[in-house]
Design a protein around this motif. Structure first.
Motif, PDB file in Angstrom:
ATOM      1  N   ALA A 197       0.807  -1.407   0.039  1.00 47.03           N
ATOM      2  CA  ALA A 197       0.025   0.120   0.147  1.00 47.03           C
ATOM      3  C   ALA A 197       0.782   1.197  -0.088  1.00 47.03           C
ATOM      4  O   ALA A 197       0.354   2.426   0.285  1.00 47.03           O
ATOM      5  CB  ALA A 197      -0.904   0.086   1.222  1.00 47.03           C
ATOM      6  N   CYS A 198       2.194   1.114  -0.231  1.00 54.09           N
ATOM      7  CA  CYS A 198       3.077   2.260  -0.037  1.00 54.09           C
ATOM      8  C   CYS A 198       2.719   3.633  -1.145  1.00 54.09           C
ATOM      9  O   CYS A 198       3.011   4.663  -0.685  1.00 54.09           O
ATOM     10  CB  CYS A 198       4.381   1.762  -0.038  1.00 54.09           C
ATOM     11  N   VAL A 199       2.314   3.128  -2.189  1.00 50.64           N
ATOM     12  CA  VAL A 199       2.155   4.214  -3.258  1.00 50.64           C
ATOM     13  C   VAL A 199       1.256   5.104  -2.797  1.00 50.64           C
ATOM     14  O   VAL A 199       1.458   6.304  -2.911  1.00 50.64           O
ATOM     15  CB  VAL A 199       1.984   3.273  -4.706  1.00 50.64           C
ATOM     16  N   PRO A 200      -0.152   4.742  -2.635  1.00 49.19           N
ATOM     17  CA  PRO A 200      -1.261   5.939  -2.134  1.00 49.19           C
ATOM     18  C   PRO A 200      -1.003   6.333  -1.074  1.00 49.19           C
ATOM     19  O   PRO A 200      -0.934   7.633  -0.982  1.00 49.19           O
ATOM     20  CB  PRO A 200      -2.493   4.835  -1.817  1.00 49.19           C
ATOM     21  N   LEU A 201       0.133   5.807  -0.157  1.00 50.91           N
ATOM     22  CA  LEU A 201       0.548   6.729   1.015  1.00 50.91           C
ATOM     23  C   LEU A 201       1.511   7.561   0.715  1.00 50.91           C
ATOM     24  O   LEU A 201       1.496   8.929   1.037  1.00 50.91           O
ATOM     25  CB  LEU A 201       1.035   5.818   2.181  1.00 50.91           C
ATOM     26  N   PHE A 202       2.595   7.276   0.016  1.00 46.97           N
ATOM     27  CA  PHE A 202       3.643   8.333  -0.277  1.00 46.97           C
ATOM     28  C   PHE A 202       3.071   9.328  -1.454  1.00 46.97           C
ATOM     29  O   PHE A 202       3.497  10.533  -1.302  1.00 46.97           O
ATOM     30  CB  PHE A 202       4.575   7.465  -1.122  1.00 46.97           C
ATOM     31  N   ALA A 203       2.301   8.873  -2.300  1.00 48.02           N
ATOM     32  CA  ALA A 203       1.537  10.067  -3.061  1.00 48.02           C
ATOM     33  C   ALA A 203       0.731  10.948  -2.371  1.00 48.02           C
ATOM     34  O   ALA A 203       0.584  12.211  -2.735  1.00 48.02           O
ATOM     35  CB  ALA A 203       0.627   9.407  -4.090  1.00 48.02           C
ATOM     36  N   THR A 204       0.060  10.728  -1.488  1.00 46.35           N
ATOM     37  CA  THR A 204      -1.001  11.661  -0.692  1.00 46.35           C
ATOM     38  C   THR A 204      -0.374  12.166   0.704  1.00 46.35           C
ATOM     39  O   THR A 204      -0.750  12.940   1.449  1.00 46.35           O
ATOM     40  CB  THR A 204      -2.240  10.612  -0.258  1.00 46.35           C
ATOM     41  N   LEU A 205       0.959  11.677   1.001  1.00 48.05           N
ATOM     42  CA  LEU A 205       1.741  12.070   2.131  1.00 48.05           C
ATOM     43  C   LEU A 205       0.833  11.725   3.428  1.00 48.05           C
ATOM     44  O   LEU A 205       0.559  12.892   4.234  1.00 48.05           O
ATOM     45  CB  LEU A 205       2.065  13.430   2.225  1.00 48.05           C
ATOM     46  N   MET A 206       0.169  10.699   3.438  1.00 49.96           N
ATOM     47  CA  MET A 206      -0.536  10.153   4.545  1.00 49.96           C
ATOM     48  C   MET A 206      -0.143   8.885   5.302  1.00 49.96           C
ATOM     49  O   MET A 206       0.453   8.105   4.421  1.00 49.96           O
ATOM     50  CB  MET A 206      -2.038   9.985   4.427  1.00 49.96           C
ATOM     51  N   THR A 207      -0.037   8.639   6.446  1.00 51.41           N
ATOM     52  CA  THR A 207       0.330   7.582   7.080  1.00 51.41           C
ATOM     53  C   THR A 207      -0.795   6.435   7.049  1.00 51.41           C
ATOM     54  O   THR A 207      -2.023   6.717   6.539  1.00 51.41           O
ATOM     55  CB  THR A 207       0.378   7.608   8.572  1.00 51.41           C
ATOM     56  N   TYR A 208      -0.603   5.197   7.063  1.00 53.38           N
ATOM     57  CA  TYR A 208      -1.313   4.180   6.685  1.00 53.38           C
ATOM     58  C   TYR A 208      -2.750   4.152   7.447  1.00 53.38           C
ATOM     59  O   TYR A 208      -3.875   4.000   6.950  1.00 53.38           O
ATOM     60  CB  TYR A 208      -0.772   2.658   7.102  1.00 53.38           C
ATOM     61  N   GLU A 209      -3.078   4.515   8.821  1.00 53.64           N
ATOM     62  CA  GLU A 209      -4.060   4.664   9.697  1.00 53.64           C
ATOM     63  C   GLU A 209      -4.855   5.656   9.190  1.00 53.64           C
ATOM     64  O   GLU A 209      -6.016   5.555   9.060  1.00 53.64           O
ATOM     65  CB  GLU A 209      -3.436   4.870  11.195  1.00 53.64           C
ATOM     66  N   VAL A 210      -4.443   7.042   8.944  1.00 52.41           N
ATOM     67  CA  VAL A 210      -4.933   8.038   8.089  1.00 52.41           C
ATOM     68  C   VAL A 210      -5.549   7.709   6.838  1.00 52.41           C
ATOM     69  O   VAL A 210      -6.734   8.087   6.745  1.00 52.41           O
ATOM     70  CB  VAL A 210      -4.166   9.159   8.192  1.00 52.41           C
ATOM     71  N   TYR A 211      -4.843   7.221   6.163  1.00 50.80           N
ATOM     72  CA  TYR A 211      -5.289   6.909   4.712  1.00 50.80           C
ATOM     73  C   TYR A 211      -6.548   6.042   4.738  1.00 50.80           C
ATOM     74  O   TYR A 211      -7.578   6.310   3.966  1.00 50.80           O
ATOM     75  CB  TYR A 211      -4.133   6.508   3.884  1.00 50.80           C
ATOM     76  N   TYR A 212      -6.443   4.979   5.595  1.00 51.16           N
ATOM     77  CA  TYR A 212      -7.457   4.047   5.646  1.00 51.16           C
ATOM     78  C   TYR A 212      -8.547   4.239   6.904  1.00 51.16           C
ATOM     79  O   TYR A 212      -9.548   3.398   7.023  1.00 51.16           O
ATOM     80  CB  TYR A 212      -6.766   2.585   5.886  1.00 51.16           C
TER      81      TYR A 212
END
Length: 593
Positions: A439-454
């Motif tokens: 899942a690293c690409v969506p996190l890096f692209a949006t500059l969000m940690t895993y918990e925040v993104y999901y």
């Protein structure tokens, strides 16, 4: 070299996108450069002549020049008719050059006219303005006319007409373009501090430095083009591209003489907001054309800064790194410094302070330029060792530019690539369990940690949950940030971009389509298509997800550009698939032919 256990407040984190660099950017810690500056009074007590002391442009004359310019635009670019019209119009301009240059509408028209002026009419107009140089150079409209005249030198220097026999003007022989350029430089040199410190006059100095050095900087040309636009429409360029052109040896000699003037009042050029811009431009030009003198000027700057009172936490240079004006100059010094000089700067001033600088709202920018200038493993290794443990903290403070500069340095120098990727995974909370790494690409692209993104809420001390594929595929791709896109582009150029490619391959068709249609995200796919580290097989594996999305891609402004790039590099079989999906009925016959 880990980041240590996560604290409760780190469990769910949205990293700020970072302070924008530019005029009055929110969160940058810097006010708009020079927007409050008032022109300095002349050092000898002279003042600008009152407005009534100079001729005004009558409405009739303004109307004539407006009609003449409009007629010129309708005439074919080549041919005797256009040439004759240009000569006639510029002959009229010569008589009213000062009135035109200092009128807002007249100045804009005169700039356009100079853009296609032949050599001799340009020289006549320049000569007509020269007796009032100080007034024109420091006038909010006149300055742009002088800049436009200077910017014609790359086009006209060395033209056949320049070699012809001198033509007599009304006050004697007409000066050549080279003589006019050198004459302007001599007058500026005589009152250098005044011109550099004036809000408008400094533009003339910066353009003159570029012309004398035979190098036009894209950032300065963009600033000139936007100088009369509303503030909201101006967009200073971060990339400082340059265009070189041939100049006579006399110009390079004059460039060195003019640049020597900085040494006489070095303290002013380091601390004064407007004057500092002139020194920054000079360093860029000298670095390309007179590198030894550039090094001499850099030594003078560093010598002055190092001689000031020490700060409580070490080198006196640290005080200037935190100052709005001098830090910008230091950024330029860092970018033009050679590797041995950078090594000594690190050892004498930066070592042990990198994490502090990275956290500072102003000092983090010169730190980014320092990282951009690093080209040797001997320097990058100690820098990486000191800075890398704080990546998550730096991101949380809203300075992702520092992290991207470090990743870019690892890409450029070719070391610590696996380590920095692992640290990024830890910073974005997708290193453990390993199922999260996809899942690293969506996190890096949006500059969000895993918990925040999901949208997860994990309790303190709880074991991080495994990655849920169903949850990931059901979620729309978040908004791609510019800095997140840059981060991914550099990672895709690492020697082993496999993890990033697997994460891209895990995106659904609609998610990858959103990435391709995004202004920032489309460049991530550009990197997939152009990176020498990505094999043809890996490229196909990522792009096959777009099958079924080609029509939507072709109908998007940014997506269509990505589709063109895919088409250009595709084999015949892949092209047939794209063409079959688009079909002539969709209006995309370009891909069918």
């Amino acid at each position: 070299m880990g980041l240590g256990p996560r604290s409760p407040h780190q469990a769910g984190r949205r990293f700020p996108a970072g302070g924008k660099r530019g005029r009055g950017a929110k969160g940058s810690g810097r006010p708009p450069p020079g927007c409050q500056r008032q022109p300095c009074p002349p050092p000898d007590g002279r003042s600008e002549p009152p407005p009534d002391a100079h001729p005004h442009l009558s409405p009739e004359a303004l109307g004539y020049f407006r009609r003449a310019l409009s007629a010129l635009k309708e005439v074919p670019e080549t041919g005797e008719e256009r040439e004759l019209m240009v000569y006639n119009v510029l002959k009229e301009v010569e008589a009213q050059a000062l009135a035109l240059a200092t009128n807002r509408a007249g100045s804009e028209m005169l700039q356009e006219l100079l853009g296609f002026s032949p050599l001799k009419p340009l020289c006549r107009v320049w000569a007509a303005l020269r007796p009032n140089l100080r007034f024109v150079a420091c006038h909010r409209c006149g300055v742009h006319v002088l800049q436009s005249a200077l910017l014609q030198l790359p086009r006209l220097l060395g033209s056949p007409a320049e070699e012809e026999e001198e033509e007599d003007g009304k006050d004697g022989p007409l000066e050549t373009l080279e003589e006019l350029g050198l004459g302007l430089a001599a007058e500026v040199c005589d009152d250098f501090l005044f011109y550099c410190g004036d809000t408008h006059g400094s533009f003339v100095v910066r353009t003159l430095l570029q012309v004398l050095g035979g190098t036009l900087l894209e950032s300065e040309r963009a600033r000139h083009r936007g100088s009369q636009l509303p503030e909201a429409q101006r967009a200073p360029s971060r990339e400082c591209k340059a265009t070189d052109f041939e100049v006579p040896e006399t110009f390079l000699n004059c460039l060195q003489n003019l640049s020597s003037c900085f040494l006489k009042d070095i303290a002013v050029f380091i601390t004064d907001k407007i004057s500092s811009f002139c020194l920054q431009v000079a360093l860029q030009i000298l670095h390309r054309k007179l590198p030894q003198f550039c090094a001499h000027l850099c030594n003078a700057v560093m010598g002055y800064l190092s001689s000031r009172n020490s700060s409580a936490d070490g080198s006196p240079l640290l005080l200037f790194l935190r100052d709005q004006t001098s830090s910008r100059l230091l950024e330029q010094v860092l970018l033009v410094s050679e590797p041995p000089k950078l090594q000594s700067l690190f050892e004498d001033h930066f070592q042990g302070q990198l994490q502090t600088l990275a956290a500072h709202p102003i000092a983090n920018f010169p730190l980014q330029r320092f990282l951009d200038a690093v080209t040797t493993p001997e320097l990058l290794s100690p820098v990486f060792e000191e800075l890398s443990p704080a990546l998550e903290a730096v991101l949380a403070q809203g300075h992702p530019g520092v992290v991207i500069a470090l990743v870019r340095a690892c890409h450029r120098v070719g070391i610590h690539q696996a380590q920095v990727l692992q640290l990024l995974l830890e910073a974005f909370h997708c290193a453990e369990p390993s199922s999260r790494q996809v899942a690293c690409v969506p996190l890096f692209a949006t500059l969000m940690t895993y918990e925040v993104y999901y949208g997860l809420a994990e309790e303190e001390g709880a074991v991080p949950a495994e990655h849920q594929v169903e949850m990931a595929t059901a979620r729309d791709l978040g908004e791609v940030t510019v800095l997140g896109s840059l981060l991914l582009q550099h990672l895709l150029h690492f020697s082993s971009p496999g993890l990033i490619l697997r994460s891209l391959g895990a995106l659904t068709g609609p998610q990858l389509l959103t990435l391709a249609q995004s202004p920032a995200g489309s460049h991530v796919l550009d990197a997939v298509l152009t990176s020498p580290s990505v094999t043809r097989k890996q490229r196909r594996q990522v792009l096959k997800t777009l099958k079924g999305q080609y029509v939507a891609l072709a109908c998007s402004r940014h997506g269509s550009r990505v589709l063109d790039a895919i088409w250009s590099g595709a084999a015949l079989g892949a092209r047939k698939e794209i063409a079959a999906e688009l079909g002539p009925c969709n209006g995309h016959e370009h891909y069918i032919s």
